[in-house]
Design a protein around this motif. Structure first.
Motif, PDB file in Angstrom:
ATOM      1  N   HIS A  33      93.911  94.871  40.449  1.00 39.54           N
ATOM      2  CA  HIS A  33      95.126  95.189  40.873  1.00 39.54           C
ATOM      3  C   HIS A  33      95.417  94.318  42.609  1.00 39.54           C
ATOM      4  O   HIS A  33      95.759  93.924  42.902  1.00 39.54           O
ATOM      5  CB  HIS A  33      95.238  96.819  41.729  1.00 39.54           C
ATOM      6  CG  HIS A  33      95.850  96.828  39.590  1.00 39.54           C
ATOM      7  ND1 HIS A  33      97.216  96.827  40.267  1.00 39.54           N
ATOM      8  CD2 HIS A  33      95.542  98.080  39.228  1.00 39.54           C
ATOM      9  CE1 HIS A  33      97.680  97.777  38.733  1.00 39.54           C
ATOM     10  NE2 HIS A  33      96.255  98.349  37.947  1.00 39.54           N
ATOM     11  N   LEU A  51      96.169  90.913  42.533  1.00 41.04           N
ATOM     12  CA  LEU A  51      97.969  91.048  42.419  1.00 41.04           C
ATOM     13  C   LEU A  51      98.656  90.858  43.479  1.00 41.04           C
ATOM     14  O   LEU A  51      99.462  90.075  43.591  1.00 41.04           O
ATOM     15  CB  LEU A  51      98.214  91.847  41.348  1.00 41.04           C
ATOM     16  CG  LEU A  51      97.566  91.637  39.732  1.00 41.04           C
ATOM     17  CD1 LEU A  51      98.546  92.975  38.693  1.00 41.04           C
ATOM     18  CD2 LEU A  51      98.016  90.193  39.335  1.00 41.04           C
ATOM     19  N   ASP A  52      97.860  92.228  44.030  1.00 41.44           N
ATOM     20  CA  ASP A  52      98.722  92.535  46.016  1.00 41.44           C
ATOM     21  C   ASP A  52      98.480  91.228  46.476  1.00 41.44           C
ATOM     22  O   ASP A  52      99.616  90.221  47.107  1.00 41.44           O
ATOM     23  CB  ASP A  52      97.706  93.419  46.338  1.00 41.44           C
ATOM     24  CG  ASP A  52      98.230  94.707  45.731  1.00 41.44           C
ATOM     25  OD1 ASP A  52      99.343  94.985  44.671  1.00 41.44           O
ATOM     26  OD2 ASP A  52      97.295  95.970  45.995  1.00 41.44           O
ATOM     27  N   ARG A  88      98.753  87.964  45.705  1.00 40.65           N
ATOM     28  CA  ARG A  88      99.417  87.074  45.006  1.00 40.65           C
ATOM     29  C   ARG A  88     100.966  87.310  44.797  1.00 40.65           C
ATOM     30  O   ARG A  88     101.790  86.919  44.290  1.00 40.65           O
ATOM     31  CB  ARG A  88      98.542  86.172  43.817  1.00 40.65           C
ATOM     32  CG  ARG A  88      98.019  85.713  43.854  1.00 40.65           C
ATOM     33  CD  ARG A  88      96.971  85.621  42.625  1.00 40.65           C
ATOM     34  NE  ARG A  88      95.755  84.730  42.236  1.00 40.65           N
ATOM     35  CZ  ARG A  88      94.859  85.770  43.123  1.00 40.65           C
ATOM     36  NH1 ARG A  88      94.763  86.562  43.469  1.00 40.65           N
ATOM     37  NH2 ARG A  88      93.688  84.368  43.611  1.00 40.65           N
ATOM     38  N   ARG A  89     101.800  88.756  45.580  1.00 37.32           N
ATOM     39  CA  ARG A  89     102.810  89.595  45.004  1.00 37.32           C
ATOM     40  C   ARG A  89     103.889  88.467  45.013  1.00 37.32           C
ATOM     41  O   ARG A  89     104.262  87.720  44.670  1.00 37.32           O
ATOM     42  CB  ARG A  89     103.020  90.403  45.983  1.00 37.32           C
ATOM     43  CG  ARG A  89     103.577  91.698  45.839  1.00 37.32           C
ATOM     44  CD  ARG A  89     103.769  92.041  44.151  1.00 37.32           C
ATOM     45  NE  ARG A  89     102.110  92.694  44.064  1.00 37.32           N
ATOM     46  CZ  ARG A  89     102.324  94.087  43.566  1.00 37.32           C
ATOM     47  NH1 ARG A  89     102.625  92.995  41.456  1.00 37.32           N
ATOM     48  NH2 ARG A  89     100.988  94.378  42.713  1.00 37.32           N
ATOM     49  N   THR A 136      96.361  82.646  37.399  1.00 34.49           N
ATOM     50  CA  THR A 136      96.700  84.768  38.418  1.00 34.49           C
ATOM     51  C   THR A 136      97.971  84.887  38.137  1.00 34.49           C
ATOM     52  O   THR A 136      99.379  85.210  37.499  1.00 34.49           O
ATOM     53  CB  THR A 136      95.918  84.982  38.694  1.00 34.49           C
ATOM     54  OG1 THR A 136      94.977  85.152  38.428  1.00 34.49           O
ATOM     55  CG2 THR A 136      96.107  86.915  38.652  1.00 34.49           C
ATOM     56  N   ALA A 137      98.591  83.985  39.715  1.00 37.43           N
ATOM     57  CA  ALA A 137     100.052  83.724  39.906  1.00 37.43           C
ATOM     58  C   ALA A 137     100.943  83.209  38.888  1.00 37.43           C
ATOM     59  O   ALA A 137     102.422  84.094  38.794  1.00 37.43           O
ATOM     60  CB  ALA A 137     100.350  83.389  40.975  1.00 37.43           C
ATOM     61  N   MET A 173     102.060  86.192  36.843  1.00 31.60           N
ATOM     62  CA  MET A 173     102.704  87.546  37.170  1.00 31.60           C
ATOM     63  C   MET A 173     104.235  87.292  36.969  1.00 31.60           C
ATOM     64  O   MET A 173     104.238  88.492  37.045  1.00 31.60           O
ATOM     65  CB  MET A 173     102.190  87.680  38.736  1.00 31.60           C
ATOM     66  CG  MET A 173     101.400  87.714  39.226  1.00 31.60           C
ATOM     67  SD  MET A 173      99.865  87.950  40.566  1.00 31.60           S
ATOM     68  CE  MET A 173     100.892  89.396  41.173  1.00 31.60           C
ATOM     69  N   HIS A 174     104.509  85.857  37.079  1.00 28.96           N
ATOM     70  CA  HIS A 174     106.008  85.128  36.787  1.00 28.96           C
ATOM     71  C   HIS A 174     106.267  85.533  35.394  1.00 28.96           C
ATOM     72  O   HIS A 174     106.885  84.945  35.110  1.00 28.96           O
ATOM     73  CB  HIS A 174     105.563  83.748  37.032  1.00 28.96           C
ATOM     74  CG  HIS A 174     106.684  84.145  38.742  1.00 28.96           C
ATOM     75  ND1 HIS A 174     104.729  83.755  39.625  1.00 28.96           N
ATOM     76  CD2 HIS A 174     107.389  83.903  40.308  1.00 28.96           C
ATOM     77  CE1 HIS A 174     105.018  84.131  41.239  1.00 28.96           C
ATOM     78  NE2 HIS A 174     106.453  84.053  40.968  1.00 28.96           N
ATOM     79  N   THR A 201     105.012  94.310  33.580  1.00 24.60           N
ATOM     80  CA  THR A 201     104.497  95.351  34.822  1.00 24.60           C
ATOM     81  C   THR A 201     103.685  94.803  34.883  1.00 24.60           C
ATOM     82  O   THR A 201     102.122  93.830  34.024  1.00 24.60           O
ATOM     83  CB  THR A 201     104.783  96.578  33.722  1.00 24.60           C
ATOM     84  OG1 THR A 201     103.362  96.755  33.129  1.00 24.60           O
ATOM     85  CG2 THR A 201     105.372  97.081  33.088  1.00 24.60           C
ATOM     86  N   ASP A 202     102.569  95.611  36.052  1.00 24.24           N
ATOM     87  CA  ASP A 202     101.533  95.266  36.861  1.00 24.24           C
ATOM     88  C   ASP A 202     100.396  95.556  35.433  1.00 24.24           C
ATOM     89  O   ASP A 202      99.491  94.723  35.063  1.00 24.24           O
ATOM     90  CB  ASP A 202     101.405  95.906  38.249  1.00 24.24           C
ATOM     91  CG  ASP A 202     101.174  95.138  39.070  1.00 24.24           C
ATOM     92  OD1 ASP A 202     102.415  94.150  38.905  1.00 24.24           O
ATOM     93  OD2 ASP A 202     101.270  95.827  40.257  1.00 24.24           O
ATOM     94  N   ILE A 211      99.818  93.267  33.104  1.00 20.47           N
ATOM     95  CA  ILE A 211      98.972  91.857  33.629  1.00 20.47           C
ATOM     96  C   ILE A 211      97.834  92.581  33.119  1.00 20.47           C
ATOM     97  O   ILE A 211      96.805  91.368  33.008  1.00 20.47           O
ATOM     98  CB  ILE A 211      99.460  91.719  34.942  1.00 20.47           C
ATOM     99  CG1 ILE A 211     100.675  90.805  34.378  1.00 20.47           C
ATOM    100  CG2 ILE A 211      98.371  90.804  35.628  1.00 20.47           C
ATOM    101  CD1 ILE A 211     101.770  91.036  35.487  1.00 20.47           C
TER     102      ILE A 211
END
Ligand code: HEM
Length: 407
Positions: free
Chosen positions: A173, A176-177, A179-180, A189-190, A193-194, A203-204, A207
């Motif tokens: 998490h 992920l934060d 790379r928001r 990873t980024a 997220m798309h 959703t998070d 991922i």
């Protein structure tokens, strides 16, 4: 005298492979109350390729894509597969090779080296971290986490396993934060997220689950596989010599121009795959067949079904034992014989059916590169005369300790 088809066997704690060989020779499908362990090749293939009867949704916890069935599984699997194509894997090769070279050069010569701890674990963590775009500072945390996860899994204590899993989720998490607002091209990873599924963003939780499966289970498999490969090399000096020849940079003729790498294999970036590299990957897959460290996966039956002469009721817990199936003498008449060409079509190290391992090309590239660098940077690998090899204990297979001397 107990039931000959009882799964419980003390021998499993000393030598799982031998215990499963013995169990399979008595019963193609062993069982205890509510649990059925499938040991023979034909039955493991039948169950793994019938996902309607043998569902992967065996726990309430949703694991992506591992615990999904049918159309939902296919939708997530399409996403996962995009990140593990032979082309993308080939792009990782140079980076993996430099990790392998640096680790191997740092190992002492002429004294005992711990294969799994000093080579397997750091190589697995560094290779996966650079693939995912994770910072190098995270490596120590990941190594510590792997050790705790391993200990928790072996303890069988669910609250301990849950606590370790939560620690890992918190770690992801955080990634992920960070790379928001990042561009999808920043790192893998980024990019993940798309992704979208059924027209909506992932959703998070989804991922995190995908990344958990790429790392939590697979870092360990990679590290133990390195133990199995090095153990094989050290205990088969003739094969070690043959594979050493194959590992020299000029080994094997370059494949004819335009020849693509075989399905599921990564061609080194920018050119056709050298045949030496392919032969080495075939050898590695065969070494893992003989001593498969990724022992089993679970299923749950959706209806009553007959398998290997046993009637399994609906709702039963089923274990597909890859290690046992990969040594079934009905398919591999001499299971310990090293014969990549003859055994490849039936090799189940990476599974079969809709859940077949999407990480096969990545794993084989990583194992090939670390083996090549080890063989190129040494003149001999022998088992340590001072310390014994130690087998892993369930649920992990292979070796916990492979002490060797490098020269
Ligand atoms: C030595 C290393 C590895 C071995 C022996 C291995 C073996 C397997 C096997 C046997 C399965 C089938 C599971 C089933 O039928 O339930 C599987 C599934 C899977 N593997 Fe691997 N694996 C390895 C490494 C990796 C790596 C490095 C990745 C990713 C980076 C990976 C990702 C996955 C995923 C996501 C699945 C689930 C696929 C699905 O449910 O559709 N594996 N693996």
């Amino acid at each position: 005298m107990g039931d000959p088809c009882d799964i419980t066997s003390d021998q499993v704690w000393e030598d799982q492979r031998a215990a499963y060989d013995a169990m399979r020779s008595r019963c193609p499908v062993a069982h205890d109350d509510g649990t059925w362990m499938v040991l023979r090749h034909a039955e493991v293939v039948a169950a793994a390729t019938d996902p309607v009867t043998f569902s992967s949704a065996f726990t309430p916890r949703r694991a992506i894509p591992n615990s999904l069935d049918g159309a939902e599984h296919a939708a997530f699997r399409r996403i996962v597969d995009r990140y593990l194509t032979p082309e993308r894997v080939a792009r990782e090769e140079a980076q993996c090779r430099s990790h392998a070279a640096a680790i191997i050069d740092s190992l002492p010569r002429g004294v005992t080296v711990k294969t799994v701890a000093q080579l397997g674990v750091p190589f697995a963590v560094r290779s996966q971290s650079s693939w995912l775009g994770w910072p190098a500072e995270l490596e120590d945390e990941l190594v510590a986490w792997m050790a705790d996860n391993h200990a928790a899994t072996r303890s069988g204590d669910r609250s301990r396993t849950a606590a370790v899993a939560e620690r890992f989720d918190a770690l992801i998490h955080g990634l992920l934060d960070a790379r928001r607002d990042a561009d999808p091209g920043t790192d893998l990873t980024a990019e993940l997220m798309h992704e979208t599924v059924d027209g909506r963003p992932l959703t998070d939780e989804e991922i995190v689950s995908i990344l958990r499966n790429w790392t939590a289970g697979d870092l360990g498999s990679l590290a133990t596989s390195i133990g199995v490969v090095v153990h094989f090399l050290a205990s088969h000096p003739d094969e070690q010599e043959r594979l050493r020849q194959l590992s020299t940079p000029t080994a094997g003729r370059a494949a004819p121009a335009g020849r693509a790498a075989p399905a599921g294999r990564a061609a080194p970036a920018g050119r056709a795959a050298p045949e030496g590299a392919m032969a080495l990957e075939d050898a590695i897959e065969e070494i893992l067949r003989i001593d498969d460290p990724f022992v089993s996966n679970r299923r749950r039956t959706t209806r009553e079904v007959n398998l290997g002469g046993e009637t399994i009721p609906a709702g039963a817990r089923v274990i597909l034992n890859w290690t046992a199936a990969n040594r079934d003498p009905l398919v591999f008449p001499d299971p310990d014989a090293f014969d990549p060409a003859a055994h490849a079509p039936d090799n189940l190290v990476f599974g079969i059916g809709p859940h077949v391992c999407p990480g096969r090309a990545l794993t084989l590239m990583e194992l090939r590169v670390v083996t090549e660098e080890l063989l190129r940077r040494t003149t001999a690998i022998t088992l340590s005369p001072e310390r014994p090899t130690v087998r892993e204990t369930p649920p992990v297979g292979g070796w916990a300790r492979v002490p060797v001397v490098l020269r």
